[in-house]
Motif scaffolding. Structure first.
Motif, PDB file in Angstrom:
ATOM      1  N   LEU A   1     133.068  15.131   5.356  1.00 13.16           N
ATOM      2  CA  LEU A   1     132.017  14.925   4.350  1.00 13.16           C
ATOM      3  C   LEU A   1     130.697  15.572   4.756  1.00 13.16           C
ATOM      4  N   ASP A   2     130.745  16.390   5.802  1.00 10.46           N
ATOM      5  CA  ASP A   2     129.589  17.141   6.299  1.00 10.46           C
ATOM      6  C   ASP A   2     128.466  16.231   6.815  1.00 10.46           C
ATOM      7  N   TYR A   3     128.866  15.212   7.577  1.00  8.42           N
ATOM      8  CA  TYR A   3     127.900  14.324   8.233  1.00  8.42           C
ATOM      9  C   TYR A   3     128.009  14.525   9.740  1.00  8.42           C
ATOM     10  N   PRO A   4     126.909  14.352  10.463  1.00 10.82           N
ATOM     11  CA  PRO A   4     126.919  14.611  11.905  1.00 10.82           C
ATOM     12  C   PRO A   4     127.855  13.657  12.663  1.00 10.82           C
ATOM     13  N   ALA A   5     128.659  14.246  13.541  1.00 14.18           N
ATOM     14  CA  ALA A   5     129.568  13.445  14.361  1.00 14.18           C
ATOM     15  C   ALA A   5     129.387  13.748  15.845  1.00 14.18           C
ATOM     16  N   ASP A   6     128.777  14.875  16.152  1.00 12.35           N
ATOM     17  CA  ASP A   6     128.582  15.244  17.548  1.00 12.35           C
ATOM     18  C   ASP A   6     127.615  14.275  18.217  1.00 12.35           C
ATOM     19  N   GLY A   7     127.949  13.863  19.409  1.00 13.02           N
ATOM     20  CA  GLY A   7     127.071  12.980  20.173  1.00 13.02           C
ATOM     21  C   GLY A   7     127.245  11.502  19.875  1.00 13.02           C
ATOM     22  N   LEU A   8     128.048  11.154  18.872  1.00 12.88           N
ATOM     23  CA  LEU A   8     128.277   9.731  18.602  1.00 12.88           C
ATOM     24  C   LEU A   8     129.081   9.144  19.752  1.00 12.88           C
ATOM     25  N   ARG A   9     128.686   7.947  20.185  1.00 13.67           N
ATOM     26  CA  ARG A   9     129.422   7.291  21.266  1.00 13.67           C
ATOM     27  C   ARG A   9     129.382   5.787  21.067  1.00 13.67           C
ATOM     28  N   SER A  10     130.411   5.133  21.552  1.00  9.12           N
ATOM     29  CA  SER A  10     130.514   3.682  21.493  1.00  9.12           C
ATOM     30  C   SER A  10     129.714   3.098  22.657  1.00  9.12           C
ATOM     31  N   LYS A  11     128.748   2.219  22.319  1.00 10.95           N
ATOM     32  CA  LYS A  11     127.873   1.662  23.357  1.00 10.95           C
ATOM     33  C   LYS A  11     127.524   0.217  23.045  1.00 10.95           C
ATOM     34  N   GLY A  12     127.071  -0.497  24.073  1.00 10.23           N
ATOM     35  CA  GLY A  12     126.718  -1.905  23.932  1.00 10.23           C
ATOM     36  C   GLY A  12     125.312  -2.109  23.409  1.00 10.23           C
ATOM     37  N   TRP A  13     125.116  -3.233  22.734  1.00  7.65           N
ATOM     38  CA  TRP A  13     123.797  -3.513  22.157  1.00  7.65           C
ATOM     39  C   TRP A  13     122.751  -3.847  23.201  1.00  7.65           C
ATOM     40  N   ASP A  14     123.186  -4.166  24.420  1.00  5.63           N
ATOM     41  CA  ASP A  14     122.217  -4.456  25.477  1.00  5.63           C
ATOM     42  C   ASP A  14     121.356  -3.231  25.803  1.00  5.63           C
ATOM     43  N   GLU A  15     121.867  -2.027  25.489  1.00  4.01           N
ATOM     44  CA  GLU A  15     121.089  -0.799  25.665  1.00  4.01           C
ATOM     45  C   GLU A  15     119.787  -0.851  24.862  1.00  4.01           C
ATOM     46  N   PHE A  16     119.841  -1.537  23.727  1.00  4.00           N
ATOM     47  CA  PHE A  16     118.693  -1.569  22.823  1.00  4.00           C
ATOM     48  C   PHE A  16     117.825  -2.808  23.010  1.00  4.00           C
ATOM     49  N   ALA A  17     118.203  -3.670  23.931  1.00  2.00           N
ATOM     50  CA  ALA A  17     117.400  -4.847  24.254  1.00  2.00           C
ATOM     51  C   ALA A  17     116.644  -4.636  25.568  1.00  2.00           C
ATOM     52  N   ALA A  18     116.882  -3.493  26.209  1.00  2.69           N
ATOM     53  CA  ALA A  18     116.220  -3.177  27.485  1.00  2.69           C
ATOM     54  C   ALA A  18     114.734  -2.891  27.254  1.00  2.69           C
ATOM     55  N   PRO A  19     113.912  -3.110  28.278  1.00  2.00           N
ATOM     56  CA  PRO A  19     112.471  -2.908  28.126  1.00  2.00           C
ATOM     57  C   PRO A  19     112.062  -1.491  27.705  1.00  2.00           C
ATOM     58  N   ASP A  20     112.837  -0.469  28.109  1.00  4.16           N
ATOM     59  CA  ASP A  20     112.478   0.908  27.769  1.00  4.16           C
ATOM     60  C   ASP A  20     113.154   1.413  26.491  1.00  4.16           C
ATOM     61  N   ALA A  21     113.854   0.527  25.780  1.00  2.00           N
ATOM     62  CA  ALA A  21     114.551   0.925  24.552  1.00  2.00           C
ATOM     63  C   ALA A  21     113.563   1.111  23.403  1.00  2.00           C
ATOM     64  N   PRO A  22     113.942   1.924  22.413  1.00  4.64           N
ATOM     65  CA  PRO A  22     113.077   2.068  21.241  1.00  4.64           C
ATOM     66  C   PRO A  22     112.914   0.710  20.543  1.00  4.64           C
ATOM     67  N   VAL A  23     111.744   0.452  20.028  1.00  2.00           N
ATOM     68  CA  VAL A  23     111.499  -0.793  19.289  1.00  2.00           C
ATOM     69  C   VAL A  23     112.062  -0.614  17.884  1.00  2.00           C
ATOM     70  N   MET A  24     112.926  -1.537  17.478  1.00  3.19           N
ATOM     71  CA  MET A  24     113.565  -1.444  16.170  1.00  3.19           C
ATOM     72  C   MET A  24     112.691  -2.059  15.082  1.00  3.19           C
ATOM     73  N   ASP A  25     112.729  -1.415  13.925  1.00  2.00           N
ATOM     74  CA  ASP A  25     112.061  -1.941  12.742  1.00  2.00           C
ATOM     75  C   ASP A  25     113.041  -2.726  11.882  1.00  2.00           C
ATOM     76  N   PHE A  26     114.314  -2.293  11.919  1.00  2.00           N
ATOM     77  CA  PHE A  26     115.364  -2.929  11.130  1.00  2.00           C
ATOM     78  C   PHE A  26     116.629  -3.020  11.977  1.00  2.00           C
ATOM     79  N   VAL A  27     117.352  -4.139  11.846  1.00  2.00           N
ATOM     80  CA  VAL A  27     118.647  -4.316  12.508  1.00  2.00           C
ATOM     81  C   VAL A  27     119.609  -4.856  11.457  1.00  2.00           C
ATOM     82  N   PHE A  28     120.701  -4.125  11.224  1.00  2.00           N
ATOM     83  CA  PHE A  28     121.699  -4.514  10.237  1.00  2.00           C
ATOM     84  C   PHE A  28     123.048  -4.720  10.914  1.00  2.00           C
TER      85      PHE A  28
END
Length: 180
Positions: A63-90
């Protein structure tokens, strides 16, 4: 909130699922392309499988959507102090919505957008491919509705209600659950 550009504010959006091998990764890819530079998309899982489902990649590429670089990862990556601050979580699966999520820095807006797991589809290869295509369509519809919202002009209560309403669209698995 996040960064700003000549287009205005860039919102960080995290899509959560349990395995982070199909739905959340599809959502990340769709928003990355359809967000037109207004959103930075991420995905993660509470119990990541560690690999991307092959039909996730096939569906996105077809469908011509980006797939390169996608990887399965844990949500703890985004709760770390240096993680990007989220505006929305779905959350895009019911089991992740029922789990105790990390405390997200910045107190992002949350909503549940549950959709059946295409990776659990059984049957012929064509039936499995159809399940992935259906999941893509449901996510694309939700993300299109989300990106069309006048986010900056809505008050928090109205925005929250609209986000929950989007999650009750076609293909919703859990129409009553409104929290991530």
């Amino acid at each position: 909130m996040s960064d700003t550009t000549s287009l205005g504010h860039i919102y960080n959006v995290l899509f959560l699922c349990t395995g982070n091998s199909a739905r959340s990764l599809m959502a990340e890819s769709i928003l990355a392309k359809d967000g037109h530079g207004r959103f930075r998309a991420f995905s993660a899982g509470s119990q990541p499988r560690g690999s991307v489902h092959p039909l996730t990649l096939t569906t996105l590429r077809s469908l011509d959507y980006p797939a390169d670089g996608l990887r399965s990862k844990g949500w703890d990556e985004f709760a770390a102090p240096d993680a990007p601050v989220m505006d929305f979580v779905f959350t895009v699966c019911d089991s992740a919505a029922g789990e105790t999520c990390p405390v997200w820095p910045g107190q992002p807006m949350t909503a549940h957008w549950g959709i059946e797991d295409p990776a659990a589809a059984e049957g012929t290869e064509i039936e499995k491919e159809a399940a992935f295509a259906r999941t893509f369509r449901y996510l694309k519809n939700r993300i299109s509705a989300f990106t069309a919202l006048p986010i900056r002009s809505l008050d928090t209560l109205t925005l929250g209600a609209r986000l929950h309403e989007i999650g009750r669209g076609e293909g919703a698995t859990s129409p009553r659950r409104d929290v991530a």
